[in-house]
Design a protein around this motif. Structure first.
Motif, PDB file in Angstrom:
ATOM      1  N   ALA A 250      41.649  34.808 223.809  1.00 50.24           N
ATOM      2  CA  ALA A 250      41.117  34.405 222.506  1.00 50.24           C
ATOM      3  C   ALA A 250      42.164  34.443 221.402  1.00 50.24           C
ATOM      4  O   ALA A 250      41.898  33.993 220.282  1.00 50.24           O
ATOM      5  N   ALA A 251      43.349  34.973 221.692  1.00 56.32           N
ATOM      6  CA  ALA A 251      44.353  35.196 220.648  1.00 56.32           C
ATOM      7  C   ALA A 251      44.826  33.915 219.948  1.00 56.32           C
ATOM      8  O   ALA A 251      44.927  33.896 218.718  1.00 56.32           O
ATOM      9  N   PRO A 252      45.131  32.838 220.661  1.00 60.58           N
ATOM     10  CA  PRO A 252      45.650  31.647 219.961  1.00 60.58           C
ATOM     11  C   PRO A 252      44.688  31.090 218.905  1.00 60.58           C
ATOM     12  O   PRO A 252      45.114  30.742 217.803  1.00 60.58           O
ATOM     13  N   LEU A 253      43.393  30.992 219.245  1.00 59.56           N
ATOM     14  CA  LEU A 253      42.431  30.482 218.275  1.00 59.56           C
ATOM     15  C   LEU A 253      42.321  31.405 217.067  1.00 59.56           C
ATOM     16  O   LEU A 253      42.244  30.948 215.919  1.00 59.56           O
ATOM     17  N   LEU A 254      42.323  32.716 217.321  1.00 59.55           N
ATOM     18  CA  LEU A 254      42.249  33.673 216.223  1.00 59.55           C
ATOM     19  C   LEU A 254      43.492  33.598 215.352  1.00 59.55           C
ATOM     20  O   LEU A 254      43.404  33.707 214.125  1.00 59.55           O
ATOM     21  N   ALA A 255      44.648  33.424 215.977  1.00 64.22           N
ATOM     22  CA  ALA A 255      45.890  33.325 215.208  1.00 64.22           C
ATOM     23  C   ALA A 255      45.856  32.119 214.275  1.00 64.22           C
ATOM     24  O   ALA A 255      46.283  32.198 213.116  1.00 64.22           O
ATOM     25  N   ASN A 256      45.335  30.988 214.768  1.00 60.99           N
ATOM     26  CA  ASN A 256      45.225  29.796 213.925  1.00 60.99           C
ATOM     27  C   ASN A 256      44.268  30.029 212.765  1.00 60.99           C
ATOM     28  O   ASN A 256      44.528  29.606 211.631  1.00 60.99           O
ATOM     29  N   ARG A 257      43.161  30.701 213.042  1.00 60.04           N
ATOM     30  CA  ARG A 257      42.187  30.966 211.984  1.00 60.04           C
ATOM     31  C   ARG A 257      42.771  31.909 210.933  1.00 60.04           C
ATOM     32  O   ARG A 257      42.577  31.716 209.727  1.00 60.04           O
ATOM     33  N   ALA A 258      43.493  32.921 211.398  1.00 58.92           N
ATOM     34  CA  ALA A 258      44.118  33.853 210.451  1.00 58.92           C
ATOM     35  C   ALA A 258      45.133  33.132 209.572  1.00 58.92           C
ATOM     36  O   ALA A 258      45.191  33.347 208.363  1.00 58.92           O
ATOM     37  N   THR A 321      35.399  37.136 227.541  1.00 59.01           N
ATOM     38  CA  THR A 321      36.707  36.732 227.006  1.00 59.01           C
ATOM     39  C   THR A 321      36.618  36.307 225.540  1.00 59.01           C
ATOM     40  O   THR A 321      37.522  35.652 225.025  1.00 59.01           O
ATOM     41  N   SER A 322      35.551  36.682 224.864  1.00 54.84           N
ATOM     42  CA  SER A 322      35.321  36.231 223.492  1.00 54.84           C
ATOM     43  C   SER A 322      36.208  36.970 222.501  1.00 54.84           C
ATOM     44  O   SER A 322      36.795  38.013 222.806  1.00 54.84           O
ATOM     45  N   GLU A 323      36.265  36.433 221.289  1.00 57.39           N
ATOM     46  CA  GLU A 323      37.027  37.097 220.224  1.00 57.39           C
ATOM     47  C   GLU A 323      36.406  38.447 219.871  1.00 57.39           C
ATOM     48  O   GLU A 323      37.118  39.371 219.483  1.00 57.39           O
ATOM     49  N   LYS A 324      35.102  38.546 220.028  1.00 61.78           N
ATOM     50  CA  LYS A 324      34.446  39.833 219.748  1.00 61.78           C
ATOM     51  C   LYS A 324      34.919  40.900 220.729  1.00 61.78           C
ATOM     52  O   LYS A 324      35.129  42.052 220.348  1.00 61.78           O
ATOM     53  N   GLN A 325      35.091  40.507 221.980  1.00 67.34           N
ATOM     54  CA  GLN A 325      35.570  41.471 222.971  1.00 67.34           C
ATOM     55  C   GLN A 325      37.023  41.852 222.712  1.00 67.34           C
ATOM     56  O   GLN A 325      37.417  43.005 222.895  1.00 67.34           O
ATOM     57  N   LEU A 326      37.834  40.886 222.269  1.00 63.38           N
ATOM     58  CA  LEU A 326      39.206  41.211 221.893  1.00 63.38           C
ATOM     59  C   LEU A 326      39.215  42.205 220.737  1.00 63.38           C
ATOM     60  O   LEU A 326      40.005  43.155 220.739  1.00 63.38           O
ATOM     61  N   ALA A 327      38.336  42.013 219.769  1.00 62.32           N
ATOM     62  CA  ALA A 327      38.266  42.942 218.637  1.00 62.32           C
ATOM     63  C   ALA A 327      37.916  44.345 219.116  1.00 62.32           C
ATOM     64  O   ALA A 327      38.478  45.345 218.629  1.00 62.32           O
ATOM     65  N   LEU A 328      37.018  44.455 220.082  1.00 63.53           N
ATOM     66  CA  LEU A 328      36.656  45.772 220.616  1.00 63.53           C
ATOM     67  C   LEU A 328      37.826  46.416 221.354  1.00 63.53           C
ATOM     68  O   LEU A 328      38.073  47.628 221.223  1.00 63.53           O
TER      69      LEU A 328
END
Length: 461
Positions: A250-258, A321-328
């Motif tokens: 999930a990191a690439p999508l989150l990086a773009n959003r950030a 594999t969601s962004e929520k799980q990465l946050a956890l």
């Protein structure tokens, strides 16, 4: 973070040299003797060509001034130099260059590096002195030209980067102004500084030498003059968080959003956790990781078990594999790092320290979630310095002392350190209960790893 010399460190630690008791009972592969031995055994041509071996900070001082005087900080903390052997009677105000007689020549001979002490220690440092001591005649003409500065500008004997952070923050604790000089000398001993970067160093000082298994030191005058330094550490903290995030799908999508919001990826993750806490009606944010536990020893354990072979462990993985799980997973990793700090604090206090306050600087100290979790998990208030770049302030203090603007390092620290925000532990008793339980799991994970290691060793015997 270079651990290629693990086997050399293990061999060195079988010797009975008294220098070992001044580095927690065993040399780390991150220290210089095992690294030097690795070079000698693996890069013989380079070894035979070398004129001097120097730490980076001492090399920069030498390049700037032409003066090969080494720092008590580098030589004591990384090279096994026994600074107290001849310098106890000396004051940091003493301006003489001091002949380096804190080297234990028998140690170097025993580990197979006797050629380093031939020629009266020329290859590893004949002269050693306090950080901030003025070197040579200041900047040489050549160095001044390279740097765009004035020849003769004073240059102070160096500090290792993390130790400069300690000097830049150690006196940042607010005081009432009514403390006596004796109170001030004692109060500084109740603090531990966290220099939080790719790795984290845990610095605390004492007026008497305290021998703590698995924790580096005691190092005399290696950071604050005439105090004994105890140095704990975690080999991967910011580096570990980067690894955990970067290797998640999930990191690439989150990086773009950030990037689109002009915030850091960790700020975005902190916000996702806040949203999850409200959506799941969790009693408090930390409770989100009830089923997820991390042992953060992905690059070994520097302190307090001093096991470079220790590995990272995660309990509670799913197919999510969601962004929520990465946050956890990010939160559980922060907590694992903070449990490691708690382990170091408790271990130091069990061996004579009286740490009740933390100070923090470095990149990770700017992450409010990281600092709050450390406060809640250790139970200690955390003071953030007013000056955000404390390592640079520590370096500036060295220059100010070399320029005679202050009578000594400690006076400069008291004048230039200042307190900023103070983060207090949660007053919610359920937060403490939760972290006490997870801390038990944290320690059990390492014990399980030792058990697994033994099972596999027996299978391969």
């Amino acid at each position: 973070m270079d651990h290629r010399a693990i086997k050399q460190a293990e061999r060195i630690n079988t010797c009975n040299s008294p220098v070992l008791q001044y580095c927690g009972g065993a040399l780390s592969p991150e220290m210089q003797p095992p690294k030097l031995l690795w070079v000698k055994e693996n890069l013989q041509e380079s070894w035979s060509m070398t004129f001097r071996w120097m730490d980076l900070s001492d090399w920069l001082s030498y390049r700037a001034t032409g003066d090969d005087t080494r720092s008590l900080c580098t030589t004591v903390c990384k090279w096994t130099y026994l600074g107290h052997a001849h310098m106890d009677p000396m004051s940091e105000k003493d301006s003489r260059d001091m002949e380096a007689c804190g080297w234990d020549d028998d140690f170097w001979e025993e580990i197979g590096l006797g050629d380093l002490v031939d020629g009266h220690h020329a290859k590893i440092g004949r002269s050693v002195t306090f950080p901030g001591h003025p070197l040579g005649a200041g900047l040489t003409r050549a160095a001044a030209k390279e740097l765009g500065l004035v020849a003769g500008t004073p240059v102070g004997t160096s500090l290792i980067d993390a130790h400069a952070g300690g000097v830049g923050v150690m006196e940042s604790k607010p005081t009432s102004g009514e403390n006596s000089e004796e109170d001030d000398k004692e109060n500084i001993c109740h603090q531990m500084v966290l220099i939080c970067g790719t790795s984290t160093c845990h610095m605390t000082v004492s007026r008497s030498k305290l021998f703590i298994p698995g924790v580096w030191g005691p190092f005399w005058s290696a950071m604050v003059p005439e105090y004994w330094l105890t140095e704990g550490g975690q080999s991967a903290t910011g580096g570990l968080l980067d690894f955990i995030i970067d290797n998640h799908v999930a990191a690439p999508l989150l990086a773009n959003r950030a990037a689109s919001r002009s915030i850091s990826l960790m700020e975005l993750l902190n916000g996702i956790l806040e949203t999850q806490m409200h959506d799941l009606k969790a009693p408090f944010l930390s409770a989100l990781t009830e089923d997820l536990h991390v042992l953060p020893d992905y690059h070994g354990n520097r302190s307090p078990v001093a096991d470079p072979k220790s590995k990272g462990m995660v309990s509670g993985l799913t197919l999510d594999t969601s962004e929520k799980q990465l946050a956890l997973l990010y939160l559980a990793t922060i907590q694992g790092i903070a449990y490691g700090t708690r382990h170091i604090v408790e271990h130091c206090n069990a061996h004579g320290h009286k740490i009740d306050t933390l100070l923090a600087c470095g990149g990770l100290s700017k992450n409010h979630l990281y600092i709050q979790e450390h406060a809640d998990i250790t139970g200690c208030p955390i003071i953030l310095p007013r000056e955000k770049e404390s390592v640079l302030l520590g370096a500036a203090i060295l220059g100010a002392v070399a320029a005679k603007k202050y009578s000594g390092l400690h006076d400069a620290m008291k004048a230039l350190n200042a307190s900023g925000q103070i983060i207090h532990p949660s007053t919610n008793p359920n937060v403490k209960k939760f972290h006490d339980a997870k801390y038990r799991v944290f320690k059990e994970l390492y014990q399980q790893q030792l058990s697994h290691r033994l099972i596999m060793k027996e299978a391969l015997a």
